[in-house]
Design a protein around this motif. Structure first.
Motif, short mmCIF file in Angstrom:
data_model
loop_
_atom_site.label_atom_id
_atom_site.label_comp_id
_atom_site.label_asym_id
_atom_site.label_seq_id
_atom_site.Cartn_x
_atom_site.Cartn_y
_atom_site.Cartn_z
N LYS A 80 0.80 -1.20 0.00
CA LYS A 80 0.00 0.00 0.00
C LYS A 80 0.85 1.26 0.00
O LYS A 80 0.36 2.31 -0.37
N ASP A 81 2.06 1.19 0.43
CA ASP A 81 2.91 2.37 0.51
C ASP A 81 3.49 2.79 -0.84
O ASP A 81 4.16 3.80 -0.91
N TYR A 82 3.26 2.02 -1.88
CA TYR A 82 3.85 2.34 -3.18
C TYR A 82 2.82 2.87 -4.18
O TYR A 82 3.17 3.20 -5.29
N ILE A 83 1.57 3.00 -3.80
CA ILE A 83 0.54 3.55 -4.68
C ILE A 83 0.57 5.07 -4.55
O ILE A 83 0.31 5.61 -3.48
N LYS A 84 0.88 5.77 -5.64
CA LYS A 84 0.98 7.23 -5.63
C LYS A 84 -0.25 7.90 -6.21
O LYS A 84 -0.64 8.97 -5.77
N GLU A 85 -0.84 7.29 -7.24
CA GLU A 85 -2.01 7.87 -7.91
C GLU A 85 -3.05 6.80 -8.16
O GLU A 85 -2.71 5.65 -8.44
N VAL A 86 -4.31 7.21 -8.09
CA VAL A 86 -5.42 6.32 -8.41
C VAL A 86 -6.27 7.00 -9.49
O VAL A 86 -6.67 8.15 -9.30
N HIS A 87 -6.48 6.32 -10.60
CA HIS A 87 -7.32 6.82 -11.68
C HIS A 87 -8.46 5.83 -11.87
O HIS A 87 -8.24 4.71 -12.33
N VAL A 88 -9.65 6.21 -11.48
CA VAL A 88 -10.82 5.35 -11.64
C VAL A 88 -11.35 5.56 -13.05
O VAL A 88 -11.53 6.70 -13.49
N GLU A 89 -11.60 4.47 -13.77
CA GLU A 89 -12.03 4.56 -15.16
C GLU A 89 -13.48 5.01 -15.28
O GLU A 89 -14.33 4.68 -14.44
N GLU A 90 -13.76 5.75 -16.35
CA GLU A 90 -15.13 6.17 -16.68
C GLU A 90 -16.00 4.92 -16.80
O GLU A 90 -15.58 3.90 -17.32
N GLY A 91 -17.22 5.00 -16.32
CA GLY A 91 -18.14 3.87 -16.35
C GLY A 91 -18.25 3.16 -15.01
O GLY A 91 -19.23 2.47 -14.74
N ILE A 92 -17.26 3.32 -14.15
CA ILE A 92 -17.30 2.73 -12.81
C ILE A 92 -18.29 3.54 -11.99
O ILE A 92 -18.25 4.76 -11.97
N GLU A 93 -19.20 2.85 -11.31
CA GLU A 93 -20.25 3.52 -10.55
C GLU A 93 -20.03 3.52 -9.05
O GLU A 93 -20.69 4.28 -8.34
N GLY A 94 -19.13 2.68 -8.54
CA GLY A 94 -18.93 2.66 -7.10
C GLY A 94 -17.58 2.09 -6.70
O GLY A 94 -17.00 1.28 -7.42
N LEU A 95 -17.10 2.56 -5.57
CA LEU A 95 -15.90 2.02 -4.95
C LEU A 95 -16.30 1.44 -3.61
O LEU A 95 -16.99 2.10 -2.83
N GLY A 96 -15.91 0.22 -3.35
CA GLY A 96 -16.31 -0.48 -2.14
C GLY A 96 -15.65 0.04 -0.88
O GLY A 96 -14.69 0.82 -0.91
N SER A 97 -16.15 -0.42 0.23
CA SER A 97 -15.62 -0.04 1.54
C SER A 97 -14.15 -0.40 1.68
O SER A 97 -13.72 -1.47 1.23
N MET A 98 -13.39 0.50 2.25
CA MET A 98 -11.98 0.32 2.59
C MET A 98 -11.08 0.01 1.39
O MET A 98 -9.99 -0.51 1.56
N ILE A 99 -11.51 0.35 0.19
CA ILE A 99 -10.75 -0.03 -1.00
C ILE A 99 -9.33 0.52 -1.02
O ILE A 99 -8.41 -0.15 -1.44
N PHE A 100 -9.13 1.73 -0.56
CA PHE A 100 -7.80 2.33 -0.51
C PHE A 100 -7.43 2.77 0.91
O PHE A 100 -6.55 3.61 1.09
N ARG A 101 -8.06 2.21 1.89
CA ARG A 101 -7.80 2.59 3.29
C ARG A 101 -6.34 2.34 3.65
O ARG A 101 -5.77 1.30 3.30
N GLN A 102 -5.75 3.31 4.31
CA GLN A 102 -4.37 3.26 4.79
C GLN A 102 -3.33 3.15 3.67
O GLN A 102 -2.21 2.68 3.91
N CYS A 103 -3.68 3.56 2.47
CA CYS A 103 -2.69 3.67 1.40
C CYS A 103 -2.00 5.01 1.59
O CYS A 103 -2.41 6.03 1.04
#
Length: 135
Positions: A1-24
């Motif tokens: 988790k410490d190596y993720i710098k950017e998150v790009h969610v693609e068009e068409g995605i309608e939801g992100l689940g619970s805790m998906i990027f927690r503590q990143c």
């Protein structure tokens, strides 16, 4: 988790689940498309490198503590009517810094528009595909 710098969610995605990027803890940038309608509880909680966040125009549900533990200096909403969004508890840090980009009647720090309560947002969050950039 410490190596993720950017998150790009693609068009068409309608939801992100619970805790998906927690503590990143290294996430510095999040790009979310207008298609996103919900973010589950603690979705970006504890992302201590995240300074700015923009909720997309079509967001409808913000789960509990979505951005808790983040040192946000700026939070934006790309739509016009923040009052239509269900905001669960634990998002005071979001509401205190909220700027509604298109609404000239609301300004930073205005918490009057959001509703608070338990939404039971465990329903369908759509496909959870996204692009993660490792920098």
């Amino acid at each position: 988790k410490d190596y993720i710098k950017e998150v790009h969610v693609e068009e068409g995605i309608e939801g992100l689940g619970s805790m998906i990027f927690r503590q990143c803890t290294s996430i510095e940038k999040v790009l979310i498309p207008d298609s996103l309608k919900s973010i589950g509880q603690y979705g970006f909680g504890g992302c201590v490198s995240l300074d700015e966040f923009t909720f997309p125009e079509n967001i409808a549900t913000i789960g509990k503590n979505v951005l808790s533990g983040t040192p946000l200096s700026e939070v934006y909403y790309a739509g016009e009517d923040w009052s239509r969004i269900t905001v669960d508890s634990g998002n005071e840090n979001v509401l205190e810094r909220l700027v509604v980009k298109k609404d000239t009647n609301q300004s930073s720090g205005n918490t009057a528009g959001g509703s608070t309560g338990n939404t039971g947002s465990s329903g369908n969050h759509g496909n959870s595909a996204f692009i993660v950039h490792f920098l």
